[in-house]
Structures are given as C-alpha cells and as structure tokens.
Scaffold this active site. Structure first.
Site, PDB file in Angstrom:
ATOM      1  N   ARG B  58       0.793  -1.216   0.000  1.00  0.00           N
ATOM      2  CA  ARG B  58       0.000   0.000   0.000  1.00  0.00           C
ATOM      3  C   ARG B  58       0.834   1.278   0.000  1.00  0.00           C
ATOM      4  O   ARG B  58       0.653   2.148  -0.823  1.00  0.00           O
ATOM      5  CB  ARG B  58      -0.795  -0.015   1.302  1.00  0.00           C
ATOM      6  CG  ARG B  58      -2.138   0.433   1.297  1.00  0.00           C
ATOM      7  CD  ARG B  58      -2.777  -0.065   2.601  1.00  0.00           C
ATOM      8  NE  ARG B  58      -2.263  -1.370   2.988  1.00  0.00           N
ATOM      9  CZ  ARG B  58      -2.733  -2.514   2.513  1.00  0.00           C
ATOM     10  NH1 ARG B  58      -3.699  -2.524   1.645  1.00  0.00           N
ATOM     11  NH2 ARG B  58      -2.218  -3.656   2.911  1.00  0.00           N
ATOM     12  N   THR B  59       1.761   1.347   0.940  1.00  0.00           N
ATOM     13  CA  THR B  59       2.505   2.595   1.098  1.00  0.00           C
ATOM     14  C   THR B  59       3.325   2.895  -0.148  1.00  0.00           C
ATOM     15  O   THR B  59       3.306   4.000  -0.674  1.00  0.00           O
ATOM     16  CB  THR B  59       3.416   2.518   2.342  1.00  0.00           C
ATOM     17  OG1 THR B  59       2.621   2.148   3.457  1.00  0.00           O
ATOM     18  CG2 THR B  59       4.086   3.836   2.619  1.00  0.00           C
ATOM     19  N   LYS B  87      25.056  -6.486  -1.070  1.00  0.00           N
ATOM     20  CA  LYS B  87      26.512  -6.688  -1.021  1.00  0.00           C
ATOM     21  C   LYS B  87      27.091  -6.093   0.264  1.00  0.00           C
ATOM     22  O   LYS B  87      28.288  -6.151   0.493  1.00  0.00           O
ATOM     23  CB  LYS B  87      27.181  -6.049  -2.234  1.00  0.00           C
ATOM     24  CG  LYS B  87      26.762  -6.664  -3.552  1.00  0.00           C
ATOM     25  CD  LYS B  87      27.336  -5.874  -4.727  1.00  0.00           C
ATOM     26  CE  LYS B  87      26.691  -6.310  -6.037  1.00  0.00           C
ATOM     27  NZ  LYS B  87      26.703  -5.236  -7.032  1.00  0.00           N
ATOM     28  N   ARG B 108      11.574   3.396   3.482  1.00  0.00           N
ATOM     29  CA  ARG B 108      11.060   2.502   4.524  1.00  0.00           C
ATOM     30  C   ARG B 108      12.211   1.591   4.915  1.00  0.00           C
ATOM     31  O   ARG B 108      12.910   1.057   4.049  1.00  0.00           O
ATOM     32  CB  ARG B 108       9.889   1.664   4.045  1.00  0.00           C
ATOM     33  CG  ARG B 108       9.629   0.526   5.038  1.00  0.00           C
ATOM     34  CD  ARG B 108       8.323  -0.144   4.897  1.00  0.00           C
ATOM     35  NE  ARG B 108       7.216   0.721   5.252  1.00  0.00           N
ATOM     36  CZ  ARG B 108       5.988   0.266   5.421  1.00  0.00           C
ATOM     37  NH1 ARG B 108       5.730  -1.014   5.299  1.00  0.00           N
ATOM     38  NH2 ARG B 108       5.014   1.093   5.708  1.00  0.00           N
ATOM     39  N   HIS B 136       5.549   6.607  11.281  1.00  0.00           N
ATOM     40  CA  HIS B 136       5.001   6.423   9.935  1.00  0.00           C
ATOM     41  C   HIS B 136       4.099   7.639   9.701  1.00  0.00           C
ATOM     42  O   HIS B 136       2.880   7.529   9.696  1.00  0.00           O
ATOM     43  CB  HIS B 136       4.220   5.107   9.894  1.00  0.00           C
ATOM     44  CG  HIS B 136       3.841   4.657   8.518  1.00  0.00           C
ATOM     45  ND1 HIS B 136       4.230   5.332   7.385  1.00  0.00           N
ATOM     46  CD2 HIS B 136       3.109   3.603   8.096  1.00  0.00           C
ATOM     47  CE1 HIS B 136       3.737   4.691   6.329  1.00  0.00           C
ATOM     48  NE2 HIS B 136       3.055   3.646   6.742  1.00  0.00           N
TER      49      HIS B 136
END
Lengths: 152, 310
Positions: B58-59, B87, B108, B136
């Site tokens: 969603r985000t 890496k 995120r 958030h």
C-alpha cells in the site's frame, strides 16, 4: 594540622567533588585502566568535603584532561570540578557542564536503533532532564535514563 | 506557494498543529487530481526515489501513484534484494548515491531512526514511509484526513483505539496528533500490549487525559471512530493465547450495533481477522476510503516538499 589522605600531585589532573561512589565510573568513561597511564592514579572514595558532604576524588598524575573528556564526566557527576595541576599549582580550573546535546559518548538503549547498526554515524541525544539524567535519541526518539550503563 | 516550513517529513513530532493543518488542507485540494478527474503536470521532470528496505504494498504503491498523478517520475527498489545493499552497502552510502539520482526520497527501513539518518545525510527532501517500530507520519496524516472528511472536526471527537498499542507503529503518532487536535481518546488493548508510558505522558502534556477500557462493548457505545489495528501473532508466547486475544477483539456488525449509527471503523490495513467481512458493506466501514486517501495526502506532502502547486 589536617592530615591529607591523598598526596598532592606535581603535574596532572585532580577531579574533585565527584558524586560519592562514582569515582570508578569516572575512570571508566575516561578510559583510564591502569595500563594506559604514565603516572600514578589515586582514587579516594567517600571523603568528607569542606561543606561536610561526602564526595569522591580522582587524581591522575602526568595527564591533563581535554574538554571533551571533561564533558563526559558531566554525564555521571554533574557537580565535579576539574583542576589541572602544573608544578603543584592549580593552573586551570574547569567545571563540568552538561551539554544540551550529548554526542558520541553514549550508546542508544534501543537495540533496533539505526545507530546500533553498521552505519558510520555518531550517536546524538537531547538532554530532556538533568536529574536523573534523561536522554532522548535524536534518531529513534527512545528516552533513556540509565545512562551510565550505555557509556561508550 | 513558496517553500514549506519543513524540509523533510520524518516524524509527526516535528510538525506543529498549524503545519499539519496545512498538509490536511492541501490534501483536500488534491482529491480531484488523485481520482484522475483533473490532471496536472506540476512535478514534470521531477524524480521520486523509493528506497524500500522492507516489503510494503500500500505505502509504496500509493507514493508511486501520488508522484505519477503529479506528472513526476519514479525509480527505486521494493526490496534490497539484487541491489548493492545486499553486497553490504550501508544506508549512509546508499543515500549519498541515490540523492544525486532523484529530487526527493521516500524511505522505509526496518531500523528505528533510519529516516532521520537519511534526512540528516541528504540535501534532498526525505519522507519517512515507516522506520521499524518508530514513526510512519504519512499514515498519521492520512488517518487524520479520513477522520476530518467523515466527521468534519477532530476537536471533541470520541476516538477509540484498539489492538496492539505497544508495538503498533501507527497508533503512537496517531494518538499524539489526535491529542494535539483535542480529540477524546480511549485505549483498548490486551494486557501486555498496552500503550507505552512515554506516549501517554506526551498525550497528557497536550492536555488530553486518555481513558482506558477493558470492555470493547462499553468503549464503542459513545465512540465516533473505532480505530482497529492488527494484533500480531508473533507477540504471543503460544498460539492458544493469541487465538483467545484475537477472538476477544473481533469487530462485527453485532458489536457495532451497540454503538452510534454514525460510528465509523478505521484500520490501517492489511487486516487479518480483526474486522469481519460483514462490516464491509455497512455505513460503518471507513477503511477502504482511508486506504484511498493515501493518494491525495501523499500528493500533498510530495508537492509541498518540492515547493510546487498543482
């Protein structure tokens, strides 16, 4: 004549008015461990001060503290005084001052904070309360008061 | 519009009530663009970099949609797999490199404080799309926006917040923001998943005394908004204990019939079994509209940070 429990030093640093019981923590945050100093280190715990209060004293011969080291002491003993001794005389007197922002001295108590990962970043905390010392992480907002345990 | 009074969007705690109101007002104006009814090329030539170190449907999609609706372009990754992060590249280096590829970054990350670190590092605006159990903030704004849209005001609104209030990342910043706007808060949580003391102290410092209820039936009676969050299975020692708690907090039409006819149910989604599907078709359901509001709200934030009007 009053007997001196600890001999005067010729050159070095005297940290006076340490919170009683905090002398060993002061040595710990300065990184003094008995192997990395040139001169003698004397620790006096539970000494009566002129004001008839208890205090600890630390004397480090042949080493002058830098100001960033002085600020570290503020974290565990906000009323300590630092005397730089040269040829038996007090050459400089510094009082410790708790900075508004504590950088690089303390680790964040939150194991999931980005500063506890492999990022090349200095920790940074806002001082939210002085007594008991309470810090807030600039990165993750975690508030911690058991600061002594987290000194780097 | 000139430059906004904030240069990053990392934590709801960085914003004043006035700044939040500005974002909410701007989001309102974005609705016709978000739905495709009107078109804009306001962010043409601008690139949004999406750095998603953790999965999110969603985000991420709503940020991408918001940027595209504004006429901008999007590049980035939705998992660190296949990138130089795999890496062993650290976040600081990734930010230094990607900031030169994009005009604005959305991040995120599983670690708390990662977005703050990125914002400190980057000369380009950074938007936090969730950092571990931390903040958030765009979710908080879209929750406020949805409540305003449905109820017209936040002041005096009776909001019941239910679920995992200890680890749920959306509920802390939402509660703090609602307190700032003068809403009445009631918390319903299983023992051991109660609201942390720090958050309560923050709410109380804003002049709001939250209520606590152990009975969902009692709590919904006077509620205007019932905000439900997921209770995660992994927070419990055994499956039986989880099933018991999850069963206690199930929302269905029968429960909602005990409340006001205007009671609205919200959920940041995805839901598992917290809300029965029979609620979906009732007027109580607000959660799909809430999800849709992610677009105008994120359009408002992106365009504000880039200092461009639609």
């Amino acid at each position: 004549m009053k007997e001196l429990k600890v001999q005067p030093i010729r050159n070095g640093t005297v940290i006076d008015h340490i919170e009683p019981g905090a002398a060993l923590s002061v040595l710990k945050i300065l990184g003094v461990n008995g192997e990395n100093v040139k001169g003698t280190v004397s620790v006096a715990m539970h000494v009566r001060s002129k004001k008839d209060e208890w205090k600890d004293i630390v004397k480090i011969e042949d080493r002058e503290l830098y100001s960033n080291e002085v600020n570290r002491i503020a974290l565990i003993s906000p009323h300590a005084t630092i005397n730089i001794i040269r040829d038996y005389n007090v050459a400089e007197k510094k009082s410790v001052k708790l900075p508004e922002v504590v950088r690089g001295i303390v680790r964040c108590a939150n194991p999931n904070c980005v500063t506890n990962s492999n990022e090349p970043v200095e920790t940074s905390f806002l001082v939210v309360r002085e007594r008991p010392l309470t810090l807030k992480c600039h990165f993750c907002d975690r508030v911690q008061s058991n600061v002594e345990k987290y000194i780097i | 519009m000139g430059k906004p009074s904030f240069s990053d969007f990392v934590s709801i705690r960085d914003l004043t009530k006035k700044q939040m109101s500005e974002v909410l007002e701007r989001a309102e104006g974005m609705i016709p663009y978000a739905s495709g009814e009107k078109r804009t090329r306001a962010l043409e030539g601008r690139i949004l970099g999406t750095l998603f170190y953790e999965p999110s449907t969603r985000t991420r999609l709503s940020f991408e949609s918001a940027m595209l609706r504004l006429g901008g372009a999007v590049m980035g990754f939705s998992t660190p797999m296949g990138t130089s992060i795999e890496k062993g590249e650290n976040l600081s280096d990734t930010i230094r490199v990607t900031e030169s590829y994009a005009d604005i970054l959305v991040i995120r990350h599983p670690l708390e404080g990662a977005a703050r670190l990125a914002a400190d590092m980057s000369s380009k605006p950074v938007v936090n799309a969730g950092d571990g159990a931390g903040q958030h903030p765009t979710q908080t704004i879209l929750d406020l926006f949805t409540m305003l849209q449905a109820k017209e005001t936040l002041e005096g609104l009776n909001v019941v917040i239910l679920g995992d209030l200890k680890f749920g990342r959306t509920v802390h910043s939402l509660s703090e923001a609602l307190a700032l706007f003068g809403a009445n808060l009631t918390f319903v949580a299983p023992p051991s998943l109660e609201m942390p003391r720090e958050v309560i102290a923050d709410i109380e410092s804003k002049g709001v005394k939250p209520h606590y209820s152990s009975s969902l039936g009692d709590a919904v009676r006077e509620a205007d908004i019932l905000y439900v969050t997921r209770i995660q299975k992994e927070r419990f020692a055994d499956a039986a204990e989880y099933a018991k708690v999850a069963g206690t907090y199930r929302i269905d039409s029968r429960l909602l019939s005990q409340g006001k006819s205007t009671l609205s149910v919200m959920h940041p989604l995805p839901r598992i079994s917290e809300i029965s599907p029979d609620v979906d078709s009732t007027p109580h359901s607000l959660y799909f509209r809430q999800a849709a509001n992610g677009i105008p709200v994120r359009m408002a934030i992106l365009s504000m940070l880039l200092g461009v009007d639609p």
